[in-house]
Structures are given as structure tokens and as C-alpha cells.
Enzyme design. Structure first.
Site, PDB file in Angstrom:
ATOM      1  N   ASP A  20       5.546 -33.069  37.496  1.00 62.83           N
ATOM      2  CA  ASP A  20       7.022 -33.981  37.697  1.00 62.83           C
ATOM      3  C   ASP A  20       6.864 -34.894  38.901  1.00 62.83           C
ATOM      4  O   ASP A  20       7.903 -34.689  39.803  1.00 62.83           O
ATOM      5  CB  ASP A  20       8.128 -33.102  37.736  1.00 62.83           C
ATOM      6  CG  ASP A  20       8.090 -32.079  36.645  1.00 62.83           C
ATOM      7  OD1 ASP A  20       7.774 -32.609  35.672  1.00 62.83           O
ATOM      8  OD2 ASP A  20       8.402 -30.752  37.193  1.00 62.83           O
ATOM      9  N   GLU A 230      14.123 -36.231  28.665  1.00 63.98           N
ATOM     10  CA  GLU A 230      14.302 -35.574  30.100  1.00 63.98           C
ATOM     11  C   GLU A 230      13.522 -36.677  30.911  1.00 63.98           C
ATOM     12  O   GLU A 230      13.077 -37.574  30.672  1.00 63.98           O
ATOM     13  CB  GLU A 230      13.651 -34.229  30.214  1.00 63.98           C
ATOM     14  CG  GLU A 230      12.198 -34.104  29.659  1.00 63.98           C
ATOM     15  CD  GLU A 230      11.854 -32.503  29.752  1.00 63.98           C
ATOM     16  OE1 GLU A 230      12.487 -31.568  30.098  1.00 63.98           O
ATOM     17  OE2 GLU A 230      10.612 -32.356  29.490  1.00 63.98           O
TER      18      GLU A 230
HETATM   19  O1  FUB Z   1       8.931 -29.105  35.503  1.00 65.35           O
HETATM   20  C1  FUB Z   1       9.817 -28.321  34.831  1.00 65.35           C
HETATM   21  C2  FUB Z   1      10.444 -29.272  33.582  1.00 65.35           C
HETATM   22  O2  FUB Z   1       9.418 -29.590  32.761  1.00 65.35           O
HETATM   23  C3  FUB Z   1      10.957 -30.510  34.035  1.00 65.35           C
HETATM   24  O3  FUB Z   1      12.191 -30.516  34.712  1.00 65.35           O
HETATM   25  C4  FUB Z   1      10.777 -31.424  32.996  1.00 65.35           C
HETATM   26  O4  FUB Z   1      10.921 -32.676  33.278  1.00 65.35           O
HETATM   27  C5  FUB Z   1       9.623 -30.922  32.483  1.00 65.35           C
HETATM   28  O5  FUB Z   1       8.361 -31.683  33.209  1.00 65.35           O
END
Ligand code: FUB
Length: 329
Positions: A20, A230
Site C-alpha cells: 500500500d 478500496e
Molecule cells: O493492507 C491492508 C489492506 O489491503 C489495505 O488497506 C487495502 O487497500 C489492501 O491493500
């Protein structure tokens, strides 16, 4: 060393697992604010329980090829009074000489909220506010400071990120399984709020960031390869606002363009096809006159929750469309 013009560049960090990546240029250097993945016995599930991170490191690079400096632990869960667990994808911003780290985590009721921590330098350390940002929820905060100094926070994530529980504006735990939009209804949209001058609170209501399809109507929930899931990110290029995101269970990085940081946005295209591993999450930044995509995959570990950050160069065509400098295979 890494070469962002390769089809499959080497991970920039291999002594720990990182994911991320939120990239910014501060004081002429490239800074990367990633999640710090760690081993766990928790089985993979759709709730994302296996992403059980408990601290953050910051990395900096004088050049995009390296070398990479690990500035060590800059914030940890045990030092944040409201946090129970799961420090997920963070981002950072600079305003008036201070540096702000925005991060999501579950509070003691199991609800994801967004916190802010402040530091005097981009590499931290960061001192957390004792409470989450009032009115914040869900995951994946991405901050954006516009040319006029107004800062915004974008956020949201479906499934484990709980965005579907907030469709009515209040948290409904029982909605976890049932409230995801479906069919021809508009997809769940990411959220945006203005940040106050001191960067610690919201100075506006939280609102939907509308992403329209190419027909001018909000993307339908059934369009899984286009709709938001997301990994919100905002950047500006040639006076236009570019909102990019992960389509989640279809594993694309996609983007939309708008004339205002508050939208509406119009879907454009994909930036990246699926990488190794379940999640895809990225940032985009300009450094020394070139543009780069920062992303992750699981090429070192082969495990969904142990990821590694990579960098690839991107370019814009005459219409402002994003392309990878070297196409994916
Ligand atoms: O790293 C945890 C979660 O996985 C993140 O918040 C999402 O975007 C995904 O990458």
C-alpha cells in the site's frame, strides 16, 4: 537498486514486507509511507483478518532507483490510545512545515476509524492524536493538498474495510454481509471530506465522491471491473484531478478524471492489470520530472498478506490518459 522502466521491477525493499505505498516528494526527496506487513497464523479471509499489522516504517530515496533508507518504526499501535489492531494503508501530507500521517485501524469496538499523527520531519517520528478524527470511518485514507492550500482526505474500502456498513451514514454492523450495492444501483462510492487548516479534523461533511461511467451516470455496482473497492488516491496533472483506485475483487487499478477535487469524476481506463496476490493498492507521484506508479505484489513471499513495494514509470498521452511507460506483459 530498482529500475522502474522494467516490465517487472525488483521490489524496492526486501528486508521486511511492505504494501500500500503512498509516495510523496518532500524537501526534494522521495518518501514512501507503506503498510508494514507481518507474519501471522490467521488464515486468509474476505474480512482481511490476515492483514494484522502493528506499526509503520517510512522509507526515503534520493533517486527513484535508490538507495532506499529505512527510517525505522515511526508509529506503533501500542502508542495509540484508541487503536485495538490492524494498522492498514497510511498516507502522509505536509502543511505549514509539519508532516501528518493518516492511518486506519480498528478501534476497541472493531470499527475501522482514521487517525492522524504529526511530525516535524517527513521521516517522523509521528505523535498520534489520542482519538480518531471525529466523523471518520472505513480505511485507506489518502490526503491531497491542492495548489490553493486546501487539503482533502479521501477514504473507504468495501468488505473488511466496512464501507458497506456506513450506507445510511451510521455504522450498522449487521450490514456487513448485506449492504454492498448490487445490480444496476450505483456502486458504493469512495468518501471525501475537506481537512481543517490544522489538518487534525474534517472541516466539511463527509460526502460521496461520485465516479460516473462513460455514459455520465454513476458506475453501476455490477460493473466489478470499473467500480470503486478500496485504495483511493488523488493527484493533479495539467490542471485536472485524477482519482485512482482498486477495483478490489477484480484486481485492477483504475482511474477517473474530474475538474474538481470533490468530483464528479468520469471513469477513464485501467492503469495496471492484476498483479501477483489478492490485493492491489498504489499511489502516483511526480519526481524529478517523471511520473511513477508505486504498487505492490506478492512476488517475494507468494502469500497474500506478505507483500512488497515496486515502482514503475508512467507517461501521459496527448489526451492526458495514463499509460505504463513499458506495457505490462
Ligand atoms: O493492507 C491492508 C489492506 O489491503 C489495505 O488497506 C487495502 O487497500 C489492501 O491493500
Amino acid at each position: 537498486m530498482t529500475d522502474p522502466t522494467q516490465k517487472d521491477p525488483s521490489p524496492i525493499v526486501s528486508h521486511l514486507f511492505t504494501a500500500d505505498p503512498s509516495a510523496h516528494v518532500f524537501n526534494g526527496k522521495l518518501y514512501i509511507y507503506p503498510s508494514h506487513d507481518r507474519e501471522t497464523d490467521i488464515q486468509d479471509n474476505d474480512n482481511g483478518d490476515q492483514y494484522d499489522m502493528n506499526d509503520y516504517h517510512v522509507f526515503s530515496m534520493p533517486n527513484v532507483e535508490g538507495p532506499v533508507t529505512d527510517h525505522g518504526v515511526v508509529l506503533k499501535a501500542e502508542d495509540i490510545p484508541w487503536v485495538d489492531k490492524q494498522l492498514w494503508a497510511p498516507d502522509a501530507a505536509e502543511k505549514n512545515g509539519k508532516f501528518y500521517l493518516y492511518y486506519p485501524a480498528r478501534d476497541r469496538e472493531g470499527i475501522f476509524r482514521i487517525g492522524v499523527a504529526v511530525g516535524d520531519q517527513p521521516e517522523g517520528p509521528f505523535k498520534p492524536d489520542p482519538e480518531p478524527i471525529p466523523g471518520s470511518y472505513s480505511i485507506d485514507p489518502a490526503s491531497f493538498v491542492d495548489d490553493d492550500g486546501q487539503a482533502y482526505l479521501y477514504f473507504g474500502g468495501i468488505w473488511g474495510g466496512q464501507l458497506q456498513c456506513w450506507r445510511t451514514g451510521e455504522f450498522k454492523r449487521e450490514a456487513y454481509e448485506t449492504m454492498e450495492a448490487s445490480g444496476d444501483e450505483p456502486a458504493l462510492m469512495p468518501r471525501v471530506a475537506k481537512l481543517s487548516d490544522d489538518m487534525h479534523t474534517f472541516s466539511s461533511d463527509v460526502q460521496d465522491l461520485v465516479i460516473n461511467d462513460t455514459d455520465g451516470k454513476p458506475i453501476h455496482a455490477s460493473k466489478h471491473d470499473r467500480r470503486f473497492f478500496e485504495a483511493a488516491w488523488m493527484h493533479k496533472y495539467n490542471g485536472k484531478y485524477y482519482f485512482s483506485y482498486s477495483t478490489g475483487d477484480t484486481h485492477y487499478l483504475a482511474y477517473a478524471i474530474g475538474d474538481s477535487p470533490l468530483g464528479p469524476f468520469t471513469y477513464q481506463d485501467r492503469i495496471l492489470e492484476p498483479v501477483k496476490g489478492w490485493t492491489t493498492h498504489h499511489s502516483i507521484a511526480e519526481f524529478k520530472g517523471k511520473w511513477y506508479l508505486f504498487y505492490h505484489d506478492t512476488s517475494i513471499s507468494g502469500k497474500n498478506h506478505l507483500r512488497c513495494v515496486k515502482i514503475r514509470e508512467i507517461v501521459y498521452d496527448e489526451q492526458g490518459k495514463i499509460k505504463l511507460a513499458v506495457p505490462q506483459e
